[in-house]
Design an enzyme around this catalytic site. Structure first.
Site, PDB file in Angstrom:
ATOM      1  N   ASP A 226     -24.754  17.835  -9.530  1.00  0.00           N
ATOM      2  CA  ASP A 226     -25.023  18.568  -8.258  1.00  0.00           C
ATOM      3  C   ASP A 226     -26.209  17.505  -8.146  1.00  0.00           C
ATOM      4  O   ASP A 226     -27.260  17.370  -8.644  1.00  0.00           O
ATOM      5  CB  ASP A 226     -25.495  19.775  -8.422  1.00  0.00           C
ATOM      6  CG  ASP A 226     -26.122  20.553  -7.147  1.00  0.00           C
ATOM      7  OD1 ASP A 226     -26.602  19.893  -6.289  1.00  0.00           O
ATOM      8  OD2 ASP A 226     -25.838  21.515  -6.964  1.00  0.00           O
TER       9      ASP A 226
ATOM     10  N   GLY B 126     -23.329  16.630   1.951  1.00  0.00           N
ATOM     11  CA  GLY B 126     -23.967  17.409   2.884  1.00  0.00           C
ATOM     12  C   GLY B 126     -23.215  18.769   3.082  1.00  0.00           C
ATOM     13  O   GLY B 126     -21.963  19.062   2.776  1.00  0.00           O
TER      14      GLY B 126
ATOM     15  N   TYR C 204     -29.380  22.659  10.048  1.00  0.00           N
ATOM     16  CA  TYR C 204     -28.480  21.173   9.796  1.00  0.00           C
ATOM     17  C   TYR C 204     -29.054  19.927  10.665  1.00  0.00           C
ATOM     18  O   TYR C 204     -29.349  18.993  10.141  1.00  0.00           O
ATOM     19  CB  TYR C 204     -27.118  21.739  10.113  1.00  0.00           C
ATOM     20  CG  TYR C 204     -25.968  20.189  10.019  1.00  0.00           C
ATOM     21  CD1 TYR C 204     -25.637  19.938   8.610  1.00  0.00           C
ATOM     22  CD2 TYR C 204     -25.684  19.673  11.169  1.00  0.00           C
ATOM     23  CE1 TYR C 204     -24.762  19.053   8.767  1.00  0.00           C
ATOM     24  CE2 TYR C 204     -24.623  18.789  10.889  1.00  0.00           C
ATOM     25  CZ  TYR C 204     -24.160  18.355   9.644  1.00  0.00           C
ATOM     26  OH  TYR C 204     -23.425  17.234   9.666  1.00  0.00           O
TER      27      TYR C 204
HETATM   28  P1  NAD Z   1     -17.090  17.912   3.343  1.00  0.00           P
HETATM   29  O1  NAD Z   1     -17.608  19.296   3.322  1.00  0.00           O
HETATM   30  O2  NAD Z   1     -15.489  17.622   3.245  1.00  0.00           O
HETATM   31  O3  NAD Z   1     -17.687  17.089   1.888  1.00  0.00           O
HETATM   32  C1  NAD Z   1     -18.816  16.984   1.558  1.00  0.00           C
HETATM   33  C2  NAD Z   1     -18.950  17.016   0.136  1.00  0.00           C
HETATM   34  O4  NAD Z   1     -20.200  17.020  -0.302  1.00  0.00           O
HETATM   35  C3  NAD Z   1     -17.854  17.957  -0.756  1.00  0.00           C
HETATM   36  O5  NAD Z   1     -17.205  17.481  -1.648  1.00  0.00           O
HETATM   37  C4  NAD Z   1     -19.090  18.671  -1.459  1.00  0.00           C
HETATM   38  O6  NAD Z   1     -18.578  19.292  -2.672  1.00  0.00           O
HETATM   39  C5  NAD Z   1     -20.237  17.608  -1.745  1.00  0.00           C
HETATM   40  N1  NAD Z   1     -21.388  18.320  -2.005  1.00  0.00           N
HETATM   41  C6  NAD Z   1     -22.012  19.269  -1.263  1.00  0.00           C
HETATM   42  N2  NAD Z   1     -23.281  19.481  -1.831  1.00  0.00           N
HETATM   43  C7  NAD Z   1     -23.368  18.805  -2.905  1.00  0.00           C
HETATM   44  C8  NAD Z   1     -24.477  18.620  -3.960  1.00  0.00           C
HETATM   45  N3  NAD Z   1     -25.390  19.480  -4.017  1.00  0.00           N
HETATM   46  N4  NAD Z   1     -24.212  17.543  -4.808  1.00  0.00           N
HETATM   47  C9  NAD Z   1     -23.277  16.801  -4.862  1.00  0.00           C
HETATM   48  N5  NAD Z   1     -22.263  16.964  -4.104  1.00  0.00           N
HETATM   49  C10 NAD Z   1     -22.317  17.855  -2.870  1.00  0.00           C
HETATM   50  O7  NAD Z   1     -17.944  17.231   4.484  1.00  0.00           O
HETATM   51  P2  NAD Z   1     -17.467  15.898   5.420  1.00  0.00           P
HETATM   52  O8  NAD Z   1     -16.947  16.234   6.409  1.00  0.00           O
HETATM   53  O9  NAD Z   1     -16.761  14.654   4.457  1.00  0.00           O
HETATM   54  O10 NAD Z   1     -18.958  15.184   5.689  1.00  0.00           O
HETATM   55  C11 NAD Z   1     -19.709  14.326   4.994  1.00  0.00           C
HETATM   56  C12 NAD Z   1     -20.910  14.210   5.407  1.00  0.00           C
HETATM   57  O11 NAD Z   1     -20.918  13.532   6.852  1.00  0.00           O
HETATM   58  C13 NAD Z   1     -21.862  15.162   5.250  1.00  0.00           C
HETATM   59  O12 NAD Z   1     -23.165  14.552   5.071  1.00  0.00           O
HETATM   60  C14 NAD Z   1     -21.913  15.868   6.710  1.00  0.00           C
HETATM   61  O13 NAD Z   1     -22.950  16.405   7.149  1.00  0.00           O
HETATM   62  C15 NAD Z   1     -21.706  14.545   7.530  1.00  0.00           C
HETATM   63  N6  NAD Z   1     -21.141  14.519   9.105  1.00  0.00           N
HETATM   64  C16 NAD Z   1     -19.679  15.205   8.960  1.00  0.00           C
HETATM   65  C17 NAD Z   1     -19.141  15.397  10.219  1.00  0.00           C
HETATM   66  C18 NAD Z   1     -17.727  15.749  10.503  1.00  0.00           C
HETATM   67  O14 NAD Z   1     -17.369  15.660  11.653  1.00  0.00           O
HETATM   68  N7  NAD Z   1     -16.832  16.073   9.460  1.00  0.00           N
HETATM   69  C19 NAD Z   1     -19.892  15.190  11.283  1.00  0.00           C
HETATM   70  C20 NAD Z   1     -21.319  14.567  11.166  1.00  0.00           C
HETATM   71  C21 NAD Z   1     -21.776  14.429   9.923  1.00  0.00           C
END
Ligand code: NAD
Length: 439
Positions: free
Chosen positions: A255, A281, A344
């Site tokens: 974590d 995130g 966020y």
């Molecule tokens: P997701 O939820 O599919 O994946 C996020 C990963 O982060 C998960 O595997 C989760 O277990 C891991 N995680 C969460 N908390 C954690 C912690 N404390 N320690 C270690 N790992 C942890 O999200 P995603 O859509 O793949 O997004 C990835 C990044 O991109 C994030 O920072 C998100 O905010 C950003 N983002 C995504 C989008 C989108 O459209 N999907 C848009 C803008 C920004």
């Protein structure tokens, strides 16, 4: 969640109906694949006015292996050197260079306008160079057919520093990046022995790598030759192990908010890290009036505080090697704001602040660059859970009229991560198809 509308608009009845009804007409974007050419045709090299960098830019473009021409009937890319434009009158050269050729650009084409930083001492030059920003952002919105348009500000004494960025922008790797203004320093690029494996010999750590965007980032960094450590929470162990195994990486169940996270990372990378990608995130959406502290705190903790803490600790302990690269993850929500996302958006805007402040110091003290990707609507599990109508709006409200893929964020991260990208520092590059949000 498949984009059925995009598929429909690719059929004959779909094309007919969307044209008649004036609906968005997305074009399926081409992504990078091994062996396929970077551009589906020649690259036009044009110049606005009397540029002092024409020759050096010409040799740099030739070195990319693209077929560079001064004239082409159906170019797949256009580089317009507007570095010499320093008066509003000079902008006429920009118009006269692009006006006759823009219609003939092949579908999925690339336009890169080269400028320089607007001057603090010469307000005529500043006006003319800033004008290019409005020009590029407007052309991006009107060009259509899957084409992208960017403004790349170079340091004229550091043209060579632009190679990794031009290669990225003039290829399918930047399929979902449009309407961006990227400013380069003159920092000399690190050596790139093989552009097909620019990360060979480098060690990278990606947080949140079990699934979604992080898994794609890990996979693209591994494809580009890096030894990759995939970090995710212990609860995601199975997913993390599967991702790591698929791409030949090492799983690090941890974590990122744990007190000893930086130490555990340092232990897992005894030879240090060359690339650190802060991707993990979370969201805990609620309007502010309904948001208890329990929904506020973890978002700031995971998305921002832990990023600051681990970055500081890994810089201090020397775990981040000289010449290293830090890539953080912002979001267009952090730029435009979003209903129900005060927590966020605050965390993601904080990332932008971190990048801008740390970048010059990290470069001066450690030769390390600090940049961020700011994804827009990316097709992941997170966005598949969004209600249908909001999802459709999110997909279409950008110049490319579709959502991006995790690989689009991954390719942008991999470009930041390259040794050749030393001049890319302090940048927040949106991977959003030129979203209308916060444009
Ligand atoms: P997701 O939820 O599919 O994946 C996020 C990963 O982060 C998960 O595997 C989760 O277990 C891991 N995680 C969460 N908390 C954690 C912690 N404390 N320690 C270690 N790992 C942890 O999200 P995603 O859509 O793949 O997004 C990835 C990044 O991109 C994030 O920072 C998100 O905010 C950003 N983002 C995504 C989008 C989108 O459209 N999907 C848009 C803008 C920004």
């Amino acid at each position: 969640m498949a984009d059925r509308y995009l598929h429909f608009t690719g059929t004959a009845p779909g094309r007919f109906l969307t044209r008649r009804l004036g609906l968005p007409r997305p074009v399926a974007l081409r992504r990078w694949s091994p062996g396929a050419p970077a551009l589906d045709g020649p690259l036009l090299h044009l110049t606005a006015g009397d540029s002092g960098v024409t020759e050096r830019l010409g040799s740099l473009l030739a070195a990319t292996g693209l077929s560079v021409r001064a004239h082409a009937e159906r170019p797949a890319g256009i580089v317009l050197d507007a570095t010499a434009v320093d008066t509003p009158g000079g902008l006429a050269h920009v118009h006269s260079a692009l006006h006759p050729v823009v219609r003939s650009l092949a579908p999925g084409g690339r336009v890169v306008v080269l400028g320089v930083r607007p001057s603090a001492d010469d307000h005529h030059q500043a006006a003319a160079q800033q004008a290019l920003e409005g020009f590029v952002r407007s052309l991006g919105k009107e060009i259509g057919r899957g084409a992208t348009v960017q403004l790349l500000r170079i340091a004229p004494e550091g043209v060579d520093a632009a190679e990794s960025t031009l290669r990225f922008l003039l290829s399918p790797r930047s399929a979902y990046v449009s309407g961006q203004v990227i400013e380069l320093t003159a920092a000399a690029p690190g050596p790139v022995a093989d552009w097909a494996a620019p990360l060979a010999g480098r060690t990278a750590l990606v947080t949140g790598a079990g699934r979604g965007i992080g898994a794609s980032v890990a996979s693209v960094l591994a494809r580009d030759g890096a030894r990759v450590l995939c970090l995710d929470v212990p609860a995601a162990h199975d997913e993390l192990a599967a991702t790591a195994e698929r791409i030949g990486a090492t799983a690090l169940p941890l974590d990122i908010t744990a007190d000893d996270a930086a130490e555990r990372i340092a232990d897992a990378a005894p030879d240090g890290l060359d690339v650190l990608v802060h991707n993990a995130g979370i969201t805990r959406d609620r309007r502010l009036a309904n948001m208890p502290a329990e929904r506020w705190a973890p978002v700031i903790e995971v998305n921002l505080d832990s990023v600051l803490r681990t970055t500081d600790a890994l810089l201090k302990s020397g775990t981040l090697n000289r010449g290293g690269r830090i890539v953080a993850t912002a979001s267009i929500a952090g730029i435009a704001g979003n209903n129900g996302q005060t927590n966020y958006a605050a965390s993601k805007a904080g990332i932008v602040g971190l990048v801008r402040s740390l970048a010059p110091r990290a470069a001066a003290d450690h030769g390390i660059t600090v940049n961020a990707v700011a994804p827009g609507f990316i097709e992941t599990r997170m966005t598949a859970a969004v209600p249908l109508l909001v999802r459709e709006a999110g997909r279409r409200m950008n110049s490319l009229a579709q959502g991006g893929l995790p690989v689009d964020v991954a390719e942008t991260t991999a470009w930041f991560a390259q040794p050749g990208s030393a001049a890319v520092n302090g940048q927040v590059v949106r991977v959003c198809g030129q979203s209308l949000l916060g444009a």
